[in-house]
Design a protein around this motif. Structure first.
Motif, PDB file in Angstrom:
ATOM      1  N   THR A   1     -23.322  -6.303 -17.446  1.00 23.06           N
ATOM      2  CA  THR A   1     -24.372  -5.664 -18.240  1.00 23.06           C
ATOM      3  C   THR A   1     -24.013  -5.662 -19.720  1.00 23.06           C
ATOM      4  OG1 THR A   1     -24.938  -4.234 -16.364  1.00 23.06           O
ATOM      5  CG2 THR A   1     -25.709  -3.550 -18.540  1.00 23.06           C
ATOM      6  N   ASN A   2     -22.775  -5.343 -20.022  1.00 26.46           N
ATOM      7  CA  ASN A   2     -22.340  -5.320 -21.415  1.00 26.46           C
ATOM      8  C   ASN A   2     -22.362  -6.721 -22.026  1.00 26.46           C
ATOM      9  OD1 ASN A   2     -20.986  -3.845 -23.723  1.00 26.46           O
ATOM     10  ND2 ASN A   2     -19.435  -5.392 -23.291  1.00 26.46           N
ATOM     11  N   ALA A   3     -21.971  -7.729 -21.247  1.00 26.00           N
ATOM     12  CA  ALA A   3     -21.961  -9.110 -21.748  1.00 26.00           C
ATOM     13  C   ALA A   3     -23.368  -9.570 -22.097  1.00 26.00           C
ATOM     14  CB  ALA A   3     -21.347 -10.031 -20.703  1.00 26.00           C
ATOM     15  N   ILE A   4     -24.330  -9.266 -21.238  1.00 26.48           N
ATOM     16  CA  ILE A   4     -25.713  -9.661 -21.486  1.00 26.48           C
ATOM     17  C   ILE A   4     -26.251  -8.960 -22.735  1.00 26.48           C
ATOM     18  CG2 ILE A   4     -28.061  -9.547 -20.558  1.00 26.48           C
ATOM     19  CD1 ILE A   4     -26.760  -9.861 -17.756  1.00 26.48           C
ATOM     20  N   ARG A   5     -25.881  -7.697 -22.888  1.00 33.10           N
ATOM     21  CA  ARG A   5     -26.315  -6.939 -24.066  1.00 33.10           C
ATOM     22  C   ARG A   5     -25.706  -7.519 -25.339  1.00 33.10           C
ATOM     23  NH1 ARG A   5     -24.025  -2.482 -22.891  1.00 33.10           N
ATOM     24  NH2 ARG A   5     -25.680  -1.721 -21.519  1.00 33.10           N
ATOM     25  N   GLU A   6     -24.423  -7.881 -25.281  1.00 36.98           N
ATOM     26  CA  GLU A   6     -23.741  -8.414 -26.460  1.00 36.98           C
ATOM     27  C   GLU A   6     -24.277  -9.793 -26.850  1.00 36.98           C
ATOM     28  OE1 GLU A   6     -21.423  -7.075 -28.443  1.00 36.98           O
ATOM     29  OE2 GLU A   6     -21.600  -5.176 -27.349  1.00 36.98           O
ATOM     30  N   GLY A   7     -24.704 -10.575 -25.861  1.00 36.64           N
ATOM     31  CA  GLY A   7     -25.167 -11.932 -26.150  1.00 36.64           C
ATOM     32  C   GLY A   7     -26.420 -11.993 -26.986  1.00 36.64           C
ATOM     33  N   GLY A   8     -27.325 -11.051 -26.759  1.00 37.93           N
ATOM     34  CA  GLY A   8     -28.563 -11.041 -27.525  1.00 37.93           C
ATOM     35  C   GLY A   8     -29.386 -12.301 -27.318  1.00 37.93           C
ATOM     36  N   PHE A   9     -30.056 -12.740 -28.372  1.00 36.83           N
ATOM     37  CA  PHE A   9     -30.963 -13.883 -28.263  1.00 36.83           C
ATOM     38  C   PHE A   9     -30.232 -15.218 -28.383  1.00 36.83           C
ATOM     39  CE2 PHE A   9     -34.453 -16.714 -29.445  1.00 36.83           C
ATOM     40  CZ  PHE A   9     -35.417 -16.322 -28.530  1.00 36.83           C
ATOM     41  N   PHE A  10     -29.253 -15.293 -29.299  1.00 37.01           N
ATOM     42  CA  PHE A  10     -28.587 -16.571 -29.566  1.00 37.01           C
ATOM     43  C   PHE A  10     -27.153 -16.632 -29.045  1.00 37.01           C
ATOM     44  CE2 PHE A  10     -31.827 -16.176 -32.910  1.00 37.01           C
ATOM     45  CZ  PHE A  10     -32.538 -17.339 -32.684  1.00 37.01           C
TER      46      PHE A  10
ATOM     47  N   GLU B   1     -23.823 -14.184 -22.575  1.00 41.45           N
ATOM     48  CA  GLU B   1     -22.982 -13.699 -23.662  1.00 41.45           C
ATOM     49  C   GLU B   1     -22.701 -14.802 -24.686  1.00 41.45           C
ATOM     50  OE1 GLU B   1     -18.934 -11.077 -24.225  1.00 41.45           O
ATOM     51  OE2 GLU B   1     -18.957 -12.617 -22.675  1.00 41.45           O
ATOM     52  N   GLU B   2     -22.355 -15.987 -24.228  1.00 38.77           N
ATOM     53  CA  GLU B   2     -21.945 -17.034 -25.161  1.00 38.77           C
ATOM     54  C   GLU B   2     -23.117 -17.821 -25.739  1.00 38.77           C
ATOM     55  OE1 GLU B   2     -18.746 -19.484 -24.009  1.00 38.77           O
ATOM     56  OE2 GLU B   2     -17.422 -17.794 -23.514  1.00 38.77           O
ATOM     57  N   TYR B   3     -24.192 -18.016 -24.952  1.00 43.44           N
ATOM     58  CA  TYR B   3     -25.308 -18.848 -25.409  1.00 43.44           C
ATOM     59  C   TYR B   3     -26.598 -18.057 -25.604  1.00 43.44           C
ATOM     60  CZ  TYR B   3     -22.187 -22.640 -24.055  1.00 43.44           C
ATOM     61  OH  TYR B   3     -21.116 -23.494 -23.943  1.00 43.44           O
ATOM     62  N   GLY B   4     -26.616 -16.796 -25.172  1.00 45.43           N
ATOM     63  CA  GLY B   4     -27.760 -15.943 -25.421  1.00 45.43           C
ATOM     64  C   GLY B   4     -28.910 -16.119 -24.444  1.00 45.43           C
ATOM     65  N   LEU B   5     -29.982 -15.418 -24.742  1.00 44.10           N
ATOM     66  CA  LEU B   5     -31.170 -15.421 -23.888  1.00 44.10           C
ATOM     67  C   LEU B   5     -31.785 -16.810 -23.774  1.00 44.10           C
ATOM     68  CD1 LEU B   5     -33.283 -13.738 -22.291  1.00 44.10           C
ATOM     69  CD2 LEU B   5     -34.482 -13.379 -24.457  1.00 44.10           C
ATOM     70  N   ILE B   6     -31.609 -17.632 -24.802  1.00 48.98           N
ATOM     71  CA  ILE B   6     -32.219 -18.965 -24.804  1.00 48.98           C
ATOM     72  C   ILE B   6     -31.760 -19.779 -23.600  1.00 48.98           C
ATOM     73  CG2 ILE B   6     -32.323 -21.169 -26.040  1.00 48.98           C
ATOM     74  CD1 ILE B   6     -32.236 -19.638 -28.640  1.00 48.98           C
TER      75      ILE B   6
END
Length: 390
Positions: free
Chosen positions: A245-254, A281-286
């Motif tokens: 959950t924290n990783a997804i939050r930190e990744g954001g959009f990009f 986390e590393e590549y974002g929501l995209i």
């Protein structure tokens, strides 16, 4: 007229297998599956390195194994996708009996690798998870039975398939592996619905699943712990779900950048069940949206091609395989974003794992074989043939 409506090219007499395969296979779905595998390798380069270092292995040990297993999986996929529907049915039925026997013997000869669930056979150099191979071949077996039951004086195929699915779900729940049990039951339910099951029966099955879940919650500590963790509004940051959950939050959009993610150093299953958290986390929501789009497109294209099919077996088996493929991806991603309780299910062609990759290659190979373009007769001719046959 048939070709104009259905887009089916006539079969050329004596045409070699490979040119015929290339002309009739769904090239878009094939390309997207290969792209998913490439994305899995890319994410594996990031996610598996910390685990390899913790286990005292070479830095890219798991990536190299993923290449080997992936090569085997893609080889299986390409070979099986050249099969005719009759060959797919024969292969599926034979493999079903082998996988079912392996599942029956698992409590006696299997191992849990310290994870609390006996799901694997240890071969020393690798491990095999029978349930991964059972899923696609059970779909073929159930589709064959259901299609046979639609014939005049045919066997009670629907009842037999129901008995089989209840037995398999029970064996999987005993491991315990409730995620795979739900997926097998879902695949059978979709096929049963397409075969013409009454809505009342499907509602009754849904209620039975809820009742079985209640019993499992009260009798299985493993199951109850996962449900309680899912329902708890406060996520423990030191658990796998908390890290994801924290990783997804930190990744954001990009995303935070290639190689800059931290979740892979904390999650023991970052390269398997929670690989989507590494991607986020590393590549974002995209990248996450691209992955979701690939799975959705493969599933949707397969179902659209199956809508043209007149053969009940092809329609049922293809629908079961396509829906199971899409829903497995949905479950894996849903767990990572905390929309579903933890299930221990891999992301097809992206997560690390020998059994899941090779079984996925078998499943998708069968799906590609069943969705290949082939000449279709007019639907009136189909019913006329059945009438004369009776």
């Amino acid at each position: 007229m048939t070709e104009m409506v259905y887009g089916a090219a006539p079969v050329k007499s004596g045409e070699p297998v490979l040119p015929k395969w290339w002309r009739t296979v769904d090239k878009w779905s094939l390309s997207f599956i290969l792209l998913l595998f490439v994305i899995g390798l890319l994410l594996g380069l990031a996610a598996s390195v910390p685990l390899a270092e913790r286990n005292g292995l070479s830095q890219y040990h798991y990536v190299q194994r993923q290449l080997v297993f992936g090569g085997m999986a893609l080889s299986v996929m390409f070979v099986v996708s050249t099969f005719t529907p009759v060959m797919v049915r024969r292969l599926g039925v034979m493999c079903f009996f082998a996988a079912f026997a392996a599942l029956l013997l698992l409590p006696f000869f299997g191992t849990d690798f310290g994870k609390g669930a006996v799901r694997w056979y240890s071969l020393g150099f690798a491990s095999v998870q029978p349930s991964e191979f059972l899923k696609p071949v059970f779909v073929i077996m159930a589709a064959w039975l259901m299609a046979a039951s639609q014939e005049i004086n045919g066997p009670p195929g629907k009842s037999i398939s129901f008995a089989l699915v209840i037995t398999i779900v029970g064996l999987l729940a005993m491991q315990p592996d409730f995620g795979q049990a739900c997926l097998v039951l879902f695949g059978w339910g979709v096929m049963y619905f397409v075969a013409g099951a009454p809505l009342v029966l499907l509602i009754g099955m849904a209620l039975a699943v809820v009742a079985a879940g209640t019993v499992a919650y009260n009798s299985s500590e493993h199951f109850a712990r996962r449900i309680d963790g899912f329902l708890n509004p406060e996520v423990d940051p030191t658990t796998q779900m908390g890290y994801a959950t924290n990783a997804i939050r930190e990744g954001g959009f990009f995303g935070v950048g290639v190689g800059e993610g931290q979740v892979k150093w904390s999650l023991p299953d970052a390269h398997t069940d929670f690989i989507i958290a590494v991607a986020a986390e590393e590549y974002g929501l995209i990248l996450v949206l691209i992955i979701i789009g690939l799975y959705a497109t493969i599933t949707f294209r397969s179902l659209m091609r199956l809508m043209r099919e007149r053969d009940p077996f092809i329609r049922l088996a293809g629908t079961g395989l396509a829906c199971m493929f899409g829903v497995q991806a949905l479950i894996n991603i849903g767990v990572a974003v905390r929309l579903l309780p933890s299930k221990g299910m891999t992301l097809p062609f992206v997560s690390y794992g020998g059994s899941s990759l090779i079984a996925g290659g078998l499943a998708v190979g069968m799906l590609l074989a069943l969705t290949r373009t082939r000449p279709q007769g007019e639907i009136g001719d189909h019913f006329l043939r059945r009438g004369h046959g009776g």
